[in-house]
Design an enzyme around this catalytic site. Structure first.
Site, PDB file in Angstrom:
ATOM      1  N   SER A 122       0.834  -1.200   0.000  1.00 24.28           N
ATOM      2  CA  SER A 122       0.000   0.000   0.000  1.00 24.28           C
ATOM      3  C   SER A 122       0.866   1.246   0.000  1.00 24.28           C
ATOM      4  O   SER A 122       2.000   1.239   0.504  1.00 24.28           O
ATOM      5  CB  SER A 122      -0.865   0.000   1.263  1.00 24.28           C
ATOM      6  OG  SER A 122      -1.462   1.268   1.468  1.00 24.28           O
ATOM      7  N   TYR A 146      -1.066  -0.163   9.859  1.00 25.17           N
ATOM      8  CA  TYR A 146      -1.273  -0.800   8.561  1.00 25.17           C
ATOM      9  C   TYR A 146      -0.044  -0.624   7.667  1.00 25.17           C
ATOM     10  O   TYR A 146       0.482  -1.591   7.105  1.00 25.17           O
ATOM     11  CB  TYR A 146      -2.503  -0.173   7.900  1.00 25.17           C
ATOM     12  CG  TYR A 146      -2.892  -0.735   6.559  1.00 25.17           C
ATOM     13  CD1 TYR A 146      -3.508  -1.967   6.450  1.00 25.17           C
ATOM     14  CD2 TYR A 146      -2.667   0.001   5.394  1.00 25.17           C
ATOM     15  CE1 TYR A 146      -3.891  -2.468   5.216  1.00 25.17           C
ATOM     16  CE2 TYR A 146      -3.050  -0.496   4.156  1.00 25.17           C
ATOM     17  CZ  TYR A 146      -3.662  -1.732   4.071  1.00 25.17           C
ATOM     18  OH  TYR A 146      -4.043  -2.223   2.838  1.00 25.17           O
ATOM     19  N   LYS A 150       2.568  -3.570   6.331  1.00 22.76           N
ATOM     20  CA  LYS A 150       2.818  -3.767   4.900  1.00 22.76           C
ATOM     21  C   LYS A 150       4.317  -3.622   4.607  1.00 22.76           C
ATOM     22  O   LYS A 150       4.887  -4.382   3.831  1.00 22.76           O
ATOM     23  CB  LYS A 150       2.008  -2.776   4.069  1.00 22.76           C
ATOM     24  CG  LYS A 150       0.499  -3.040   4.086  1.00 22.76           C
ATOM     25  CD  LYS A 150       0.134  -4.366   3.419  1.00 22.76           C
ATOM     26  CE  LYS A 150      -1.361  -4.555   3.246  1.00 22.76           C
ATOM     27  NZ  LYS A 150      -1.698  -5.881   2.688  1.00 22.76           N
TER      28      LYS A 150
END
Lengths: 328, 328
Positions: A122, A146, A150
């Site tokens: 991402s 997040y 990632k």
């Protein structure tokens, strides 16, 4: 050609499955088996032999069972989204870190096996301060759980690709827009809902100023990225298997102007401005735009503009109709 | 003041324990308990109440049991060294990644608990191409499994510190020189052995050219870094909890010249040049020097030069004697 897809019941997963079934081949080889995995068993499409499995990748037993079947290409899409990973720290690490690590370790544990692993990373691996246009050599510096999870996955995939244990490509997906269906827990959800709801005549809430800029690609473009990552020659990637991807850079004002061009002034009038400091604080740390020269040179392509993104949604999700424009 | 040390039986761990026992306090608070953990139970020193435990941090049950005791300060030193992490991929990830992740998760799972976590990272988070002098804002780009695992740990510690789940400091230790005792599996081992063995009249092998430069700190300096990291105010670190540390930048030729100044020409004559392409290939990707302005401003200090590093070894490990200089 045997293919494994984790997170196959998610929005992108379902579209990827449909695209693979429609093509019938990958890398020039007929698709002979499709294994679809998600927390709840996905729906297996007709016409291709395969299996649909319910599995939790954070369960240590799950990944080895999947890797033992030695699929040629693995699309690893399973993830907890940004808002949920931020709110539920333990769950975010369980799925986004442990799920990815377990899959990588299970692949590496198989002797004489080096599958293509396509990992949906991402643009959240980048955190403020950031230039308006992020170059390919911008160092990742995540400021969310997040993005951290990632980036950790990217690092492991780089290392195991260097060692020949797998052949990885990590795709730093732009924010998917227009995301169909119900809103999810992603903090970026409003970028889609201010287009999706007005197109069907429903009101939508905009929590940030019109001047906020971001980086978008359609679900259709995301599926194209995944297929390209499965088919590309990875030798050109060198030690860095992570790619910033093409997209459309647009401000909220430009999103709304495109909506008005495609669906009329009434659609744009359905957007209600309700500033939300919490959303604003998250958005402030996010990328505003990219110069993804490396991915473009490798054949990754996105839409040219926001109008095209909206029209793709109308074609793929609304059967070509624009309900708000048909209303009196 | 309750303290937990993982990897307490290792070389740095034992010196840290000795230093804590000698001080009797940390952050101005008397040390009331010391929990020492390693694969094999470490030796518990006299005079301080505590426990010495045999535990494998890659065992999911190990970390929660340690975190439940809620130590005020945790020194997380347990690791597989660089050479072993490169050769045994599964073991490196099990100890260096899972051990660190499990400890972080166990801390985060304790409500109302935010201990200082001092993590021994490494300059191996940096990989070529690198400038001769690495600035504090150099992006980490590991090119070894060890460096990858350390960088993944740093990222998680940054994220959990941001969320208030722990209060982390990641120390990118220079190569420890002179490392006492038997050689370990670190590819950097020769940097120590070309000084350590000649000092006691033994031959040593140099596998790289004299022109190779690297970044060093003594075991004594390393213990000082750990204590400083436990005591510092972390507010000054912002979102980036990882510190490049002061050290001595020296070429192999400068190491040997220092050895000759401290111990005489006979010592330097004991070094045998046996170029090793495999070692050279690893060394070529490593940092040559740093400008660690941030850590210096935060009170981290190392030796001024290689002569001082060698004299520290003579004092701490050889009882002040230089055997090679006493030989006929």
């Amino acid at each position: 050609m045997q293919i494994l897809i984790t997170g196959a019941a998610g929005m992108i997963g379902r579209k990827l499955v449909a695209a693979l079934v429609a093509r019938g081949e990958l890398r020039g080889d007929p698709i002979t088996g499709l294994t679809l995995v998600d927390r709840d068993a996905p729906v297996l499409p007709d016409g291709i032999p395969g299996a649909a499995l319910a599995a939790d990748l954070s369960d240590p037993a799950a990944a080895p069972a999947l890797a033992e079947a030695r699929p040629d290409v693995i699309f690893h899409l399973a993830a907890v989204v940004s808002g949920e990973a931020e709110a539920d720290t333990a769950k975010g690490y369980a799925v986004n870190l442990h799920g990815t690590v377990a899959l990588c370790e299970a692949i590496a544990a198989q002797p004489d096996y080096c599958p293509r692993l396509v990992f949906t990373s991402s643009i959240a691996v980048f955190g403020a301060p950031l230039p308006d246009v992020i170059p390919d050599d911008q160092p990742p510096r995540p400021l969310t759980s997040y993005g951290t999870q990632k980036r950790m996955g990217e690092l492991m995939i780089d290392d195991l690709s260097r060692k020949g244990a797998l052949d990885g490509v990590s795709l730093r997906l732009p924010t998917i827009c227009i995301r169909p269906g119900a809103p999810n827990a992603a903090a970026s959800g409003f970028y889609s809902s201010i287009l999706r709801e007005p197109l069907i005549g429903q009101p939508a809430v905009l929590p940030v100023p019109d001047t906020v800029r971001h980086w978008f690609a359609s679900p259709r473009a995301a599926v194209g990225f995944l297929l390209r990552a499965a088919e590309m020659e990875t030798g050109a990637l060198g030690q860095d298997r992570s790619l910033n991807l093409p997209g459309v850079g647009a401000s909220v004002a430009e999103e709304i102007a495109a909506l008005e061009r495609v669906a009329g002034a009434k659609a744009a009038g359905l957007i209600r401005r309700e500033p939300d400091a919490a959303v604003q604080a998250i958005i402030d740390t996010w990328p505003r735009g990219f110069d993804p020269a490396r991915a473009r040179a490798l054949g990754f392509e996105a839409e040219p503009d926001m109008d095209t993104i909206i029209r793709a949604h109308v074609e793929d999700e609304l059967g070509g109709r624009i309900p708000v424009a048909e209303q009196g």
